[in-house]
Every structure is written in C-alpha cells, then in structure tokens.
Design a protein around this motif. Structure first.
Motif, mmCIF file in Angstrom:
data_model
loop_
_atom_site.group_PDB
_atom_site.id
_atom_site.type_symbol
_atom_site.label_atom_id
_atom_site.label_comp_id
_atom_site.label_asym_id
_atom_site.label_seq_id
_atom_site.Cartn_x
_atom_site.Cartn_y
_atom_site.Cartn_z
ATOM 1 N N ILE A 194 26.946 2.795 7.183
ATOM 2 C CA ILE A 194 25.822 3.720 7.132
ATOM 3 C C ILE A 194 24.571 2.891 6.824
ATOM 4 O O ILE A 194 24.360 2.465 5.689
ATOM 5 N N PRO A 195 23.741 2.628 7.837
ATOM 6 C CA PRO A 195 22.495 1.904 7.549
ATOM 7 C C PRO A 195 21.518 2.803 6.787
ATOM 8 O O PRO A 195 21.468 4.016 7.036
ATOM 9 N N ILE A 196 20.764 2.211 5.873
ATOM 10 C CA ILE A 196 19.796 2.989 5.080
ATOM 11 C C ILE A 196 18.401 2.393 5.272
ATOM 12 O O ILE A 196 17.852 1.782 4.348
ATOM 13 N N PRO A 197 17.811 2.574 6.475
ATOM 14 C CA PRO A 197 16.478 2.012 6.713
ATOM 15 C C PRO A 197 15.441 2.590 5.751
ATOM 16 O O PRO A 197 15.444 3.789 5.477
ATOM 17 N N GLY A 198 14.560 1.731 5.291
ATOM 18 C CA GLY A 198 13.480 2.187 4.415
ATOM 19 C C GLY A 198 12.362 2.805 5.230
ATOM 20 O O GLY A 198 12.229 2.542 6.429
ATOM 21 N N ALA A 199 11.547 3.636 4.603
ATOM 22 C CA ALA A 199 10.384 4.210 5.290
ATOM 23 C C ALA A 199 9.324 4.590 4.264
ATOM 24 O O ALA A 199 9.644 5.119 3.201
ATOM 25 N N SER A 200 8.075 4.294 4.608
ATOM 26 C CA SER A 200 6.976 4.839 3.807
ATOM 27 C C SER A 200 6.150 5.781 4.674
ATOM 28 O O SER A 200 5.181 6.355 4.222
ATOM 29 N N ARG A 201 6.535 5.910 5.957
ATOM 30 C CA ARG A 201 5.862 6.840 6.877
ATOM 31 C C ARG A 201 6.937 7.719 7.504
ATOM 32 O O ARG A 201 8.018 7.236 7.867
ATOM 33 N N VAL A 202 6.646 8.976 7.668
ATOM 34 C CA VAL A 202 7.647 9.905 8.189
ATOM 35 C C VAL A 202 8.028 9.540 9.631
ATOM 36 O O VAL A 202 9.184 9.690 10.040
ATOM 37 N N GLU A 203 7.083 8.970 10.390
ATOM 38 C CA GLU A 203 7.375 8.586 11.790
ATOM 39 C C GLU A 203 8.516 7.575 11.832
ATOM 40 O O GLU A 203 9.326 7.585 12.767
ATOM 41 N N ASN A 234 0.856 -1.199 0.000
ATOM 42 C CA ASN A 234 0.000 0.000 0.000
ATOM 43 C C ASN A 234 0.883 1.236 0.000
ATOM 44 O O ASN A 234 0.959 1.939 1.007
ATOM 45 N N ARG A 235 1.566 1.483 -1.111
ATOM 46 C CA ARG A 235 2.525 2.583 -1.098
ATOM 47 C C ARG A 235 1.803 3.923 -0.945
ATOM 48 O O ARG A 235 0.642 4.073 -1.365
ATOM 49 N N PRO A 236 2.483 4.900 -0.337
ATOM 50 C CA PRO A 236 1.819 6.187 -0.138
ATOM 51 C C PRO A 236 1.580 6.899 -1.462
ATOM 52 O O PRO A 236 2.259 6.608 -2.454
ATOM 53 N N ASP A 237 0.616 7.842 -1.456
ATOM 54 C CA ASP A 237 0.440 8.626 -2.682
ATOM 55 C C ASP A 237 1.606 9.621 -2.790
ATOM 56 O O ASP A 237 2.421 9.751 -1.873
ATOM 57 N N GLU A 238 1.651 10.319 -3.934
ATOM 58 C CA GLU A 238 2.821 11.155 -4.214
ATOM 59 C C GLU A 238 3.055 12.214 -3.131
ATOM 60 O O GLU A 238 4.186 12.435 -2.702
ATOM 61 N N LYS A 239 1.950 12.847 -2.677
ATOM 62 C CA LYS A 239 2.091 13.911 -1.685
ATOM 63 C C LYS A 239 2.697 13.362 -0.386
ATOM 64 O O LYS A 239 3.615 13.942 0.195
ATOM 65 N N GLN A 240 2.171 12.212 0.032
ATOM 66 C CA GLN A 240 2.687 11.609 1.275
ATOM 67 C C GLN A 240 4.143 11.178 1.099
ATOM 68 O O GLN A 240 4.971 11.357 1.992
ATOM 69 N N ALA A 241 4.441 10.616 -0.067
ATOM 70 C CA ALA A 241 5.804 10.129 -0.321
ATOM 71 C C ALA A 241 6.804 11.294 -0.262
ATOM 72 O O ALA A 241 7.864 11.196 0.367
ATOM 73 N N ILE A 242 6.418 12.399 -0.867
ATOM 74 C CA ILE A 242 7.310 13.568 -0.842
ATOM 75 C C ILE A 242 7.450 14.071 0.595
ATOM 76 O O ILE A 242 8.526 14.489 1.033
ATOM 77 N N GLY A 243 6.349 13.946 1.364
ATOM 78 C CA GLY A 243 6.388 14.333 2.778
ATOM 79 C C GLY A 243 7.396 13.495 3.571
ATOM 80 O O GLY A 243 8.054 14.005 4.481
ATOM 81 N N VAL A 244 7.516 12.212 3.223
ATOM 82 C CA VAL A 244 8.479 11.342 3.919
ATOM 83 C C VAL A 244 9.913 11.815 3.602
ATOM 84 O O VAL A 244 10.759 11.926 4.492
ATOM 85 N N ILE A 245 10.156 12.130 2.346
ATOM 86 C CA ILE A 245 11.499 12.579 1.945
ATOM 87 C C ILE A 245 11.823 13.906 2.629
ATOM 88 O O ILE A 245 12.907 14.082 3.197
ATOM 89 N N ARG A 246 10.847 14.817 2.598
ATOM 90 C CA ARG A 246 11.040 16.121 3.274
ATOM 91 C C ARG A 246 11.287 15.932 4.772
ATOM 92 O O ARG A 246 12.157 16.553 5.375
ATOM 93 N N GLY A 247 10.471 15.037 5.371
ATOM 94 C CA GLY A 247 10.584 14.778 6.807
ATOM 95 C C GLY A 247 11.962 14.231 7.160
ATOM 96 O O GLY A 247 12.540 14.592 8.189
#
Ligand SMILES: NC(=O)c1ccc[n+]([C@@H]2O[C@H](COP(=O)([O-])OP(=O)(O)OC[C@H]3O[C@@H](n4cnc5c(N)ncnc54)[C@H](OP(=O)(O)O)[C@@H]3O)[C@@H](O)[C@H]2O)c1
Length: 292
Positions: free
Chosen positions: A256-265, A28-41
């Motif tokens: 350098i660990p690179i944990p994945g995230a689909s939620r900003v939390e 259930n990948r986030p929509d574009e707005k949410q995804a950009i929010g994760v990167i910004r966060g």
C-alpha cells in the motif's frame, strides 16, 4: 478505488493511502484550512488510510501538529464516516530543535500514544507504528509496551517502521505485527532484495511504502528524464506519479503506497493509480528503466 487488506487484521483499506507529512513538514506548508481540505479531498477520492506521526511537526514545541490536523478533519466528517477511516500514526521519534532523534523507551511510547489519542480525538488508534528502532533501547522493550497498550484497547493494531528482515522476525515474537512501513520507491528499491518485502508477503503483513514518489523534494521530477516512463504513462493517460504508484501496487497484493500531499490535486491524481492495469511487458520495462 481498489481496496486491499491491512495484513492479517483483514481490514479493508484503500490501495493508496494519504501520507499526511507534507501538511506539516513542507517548506511552505498549507494553512490549517487548506490542510484540512487536502484530508477531506483524499477521503472524498476514496482514501480511507491516513498515515501520520506525532513527530510530523517542525520541532518538539509543536509535537502532534499533523495529528491535530487529522483530528480536526475527522471531527468535521458527517455522520459516522469517521469510523471508516484507518488512521495510522507512529511514536518513537522526537524533534528537539527540529532534529530527528529516536526515543523508544516504554514510558515515552506510552506518553506519546496517549497524546496521539487526544490529538486525533479517538478512543483507540486503528494502527500504531513504532517509528524507528532506538539503538539505546532493546526493540523487545519498546514493542512490549505497545503490546500492553494494545491489550488495554488503546491501540487496535501494531505496526513497525524502518526495520530489517530480522527485526520483523524478532518483533513478531513480542506482538503480532500487522504492517511494516519502509521506504520503497524508484530510487530506493532495497525492499526487493533485502528480504523485508518477501517476509511481509509470506506472512501476510501489509507493506506501507513510504516516500513512494522519491520523496517531497524529488516527486515532481519523477520520470522526467526517463522515456519509458513518459511513454507508458501517456499510453495509460496518467501522470508519471500515478504510473509509479501503479508499478508499486503491482509488486504484490500486500503493498500500500502512501504518497504524501500538501495539495488536493496531488492525492486526486495519485488515486488514479488504482485504475491502471500494467501488462507484464510494461512492468518489465519499468523495472529495468528505473535502474538506469
Ligand atoms: N516511516 C517513516 O520513517 C517515513 C518517512 C518519510 C515519510 N513517511 C510517510 O510517507 C509519506 C510519503 O512520503 P513523502 O511525503 O516523504 O514523499 P512522496 O510521497 O514520495 O512525495 C510527496 C510529494 O509528492 C507530491 N505528489 C504526490 N502525489 C503527486 C502526484 N500525483 N503528482 C505530482 N506530485 C505529487 C506531493 O506534492 P504536493 O506537496 O505539491 O502535494 C508531495 O509533496 C509521508 O507523507 C509520510 O506519511 C514515513
């Protein structure tokens, strides 16, 4: 945020990076707005290393999906903040009908590297990683093309991924290798014994640990049934996930660990790992309990 060196490049990168893959590949990948929010966060939380790949997409029809999200997020950054971000992308995997296949032909790598530049909206890619050796193509041919792209200024640093110790040694004969990206997590500890982590440490090559939380499916369950993990995490006031990343960070100054995230939390919590100082006794307990 703690900063570490991106290997011999000397660049300062956040000790925890953002793995952007779940933004495109989670069920259930986030929509574009949410995804950009994760990167910004992530950037607001101090992260300046973002890992992606042209192949982080559902299939070849949407190749570059993940890179385009990052490109959009970077373009929205104020002032010259974009220049601070080290985007690490990759080429060498293709996704016909959603399958994972390799294509390490020099002409393919050139084509996808140029597509990545467009997707990311960059004039040069800070770190370009050869995603996985292709059994059909000599690795020296694939890396020879990346060296040409570097000489042309389209790539600033070259990394390799999913490689053995001898592949690292041979790659260095073709082009300077700044980083190795291999799997390293509690349920996948082979870098400690197969020589890949040791050679990176000895040669000042950054080691980017992929799926550091046991992968998208397992990350939430991490340490649930491991009393030592629960106790040490509680003592430090962090989640089992942040503790796991702190344990990985303790493996050496080049990791350098690179944990994945689909939620900003998730990424906000993960960066707390950089503030955890584990005692020798705690490191030994964690080293041992993950083995059980
Ligand atoms: N080179 C390669 O071949 C290769 C292969 C696989 C992955 N990678 C790279 O490595 C990155 C990380 O791997 P991964 O995404 O497969 O697995 P991972 O980092 O082990 O796990 C990712 C999952 O962990 C969850 N998570 C992250 N931080 C958390 C926290 N603090 N607390 C609770 N949950 C947390 C996220 O949940 P939410 O989704 O809910 O935020 C995310 O879905 C990828 O994104 C990709 O950039 C590279």
């Amino acid at each position: 945020m703690e900063f570490r060196k991106l290997g011999r490049s000397g660049w300062e990168i956040s000790a925890v990076g953002l793995g952007a893959m779940p933004l495109s590949l989670k069920e259930n990948r986030p929509d574009e707005k949410q995804a950009i929010g994760v990167i910004r966060g992530a950037i607001e939380a101090g992260v300046n290393l973002i890992d992606t790949a042209d192949a982080y997409c559902r299939d070849d029809g949407e190749a570059g999906h993940n890179e385009r999200l990052i490109g959009k997020a970077l373009n929205e950054l104020p002032g010259n903040e974009k220049e601070r971000i080290v985007v690490a992308t990759k080429g060498g995997h293709v996704r016909p009908e959603g399958r994972w296949e390799t294509d390490g032909r020099p002409e393919h790598l050139r084509e996808v590297c140029e597509a990545s530049l467009k997707n990311l909206g960059l004039e040069a890619i800070p770190l370009y990683q050869f995603h996985r050796p292709d059994p059909e193509v000599p690795m020296a041919d694939s890396l020879g093309e990346l060296k040409k792209l570097k000489d042309e200024g389209k790539i600033l640093n070259v990394g390799i991924s999913n490689v053995t110790m001898s592949e690292i040694e041979n790659a260095e004969k073709v082009v300077e290798i700044i980083s190795v990206q291999n799997r390293f997590s509690p349920n996948h500890r082979s870098p400690e014994t197969d020589g890949t982590f040791a050679i990176c440490l000895a040669r000042n090559i950054a080691f980017l640990a992929w799926s550091p939380l046991n992968g998208m499916e397992e990350a939430k369950k991490l340490g649930e049934a491991v009393p030592d993990v629960q106790e040490i995490a509680a003592n430090h006031g962090v989640s089992a996930q942040a503790l796991t990343l702190a344990w990985l960070l303790g493996k050496g100054p080049n990791i350098i660990p690179i944990p994945g995230a689909s939620r900003v939390e998730s990424i906000r919590d993960s960066v707390k790992a950089t503030g955890v100082r584990l005692s020798l006794e705690e490191i030994v307990r964690l080293d041992t309990c993950w083995k059980q």
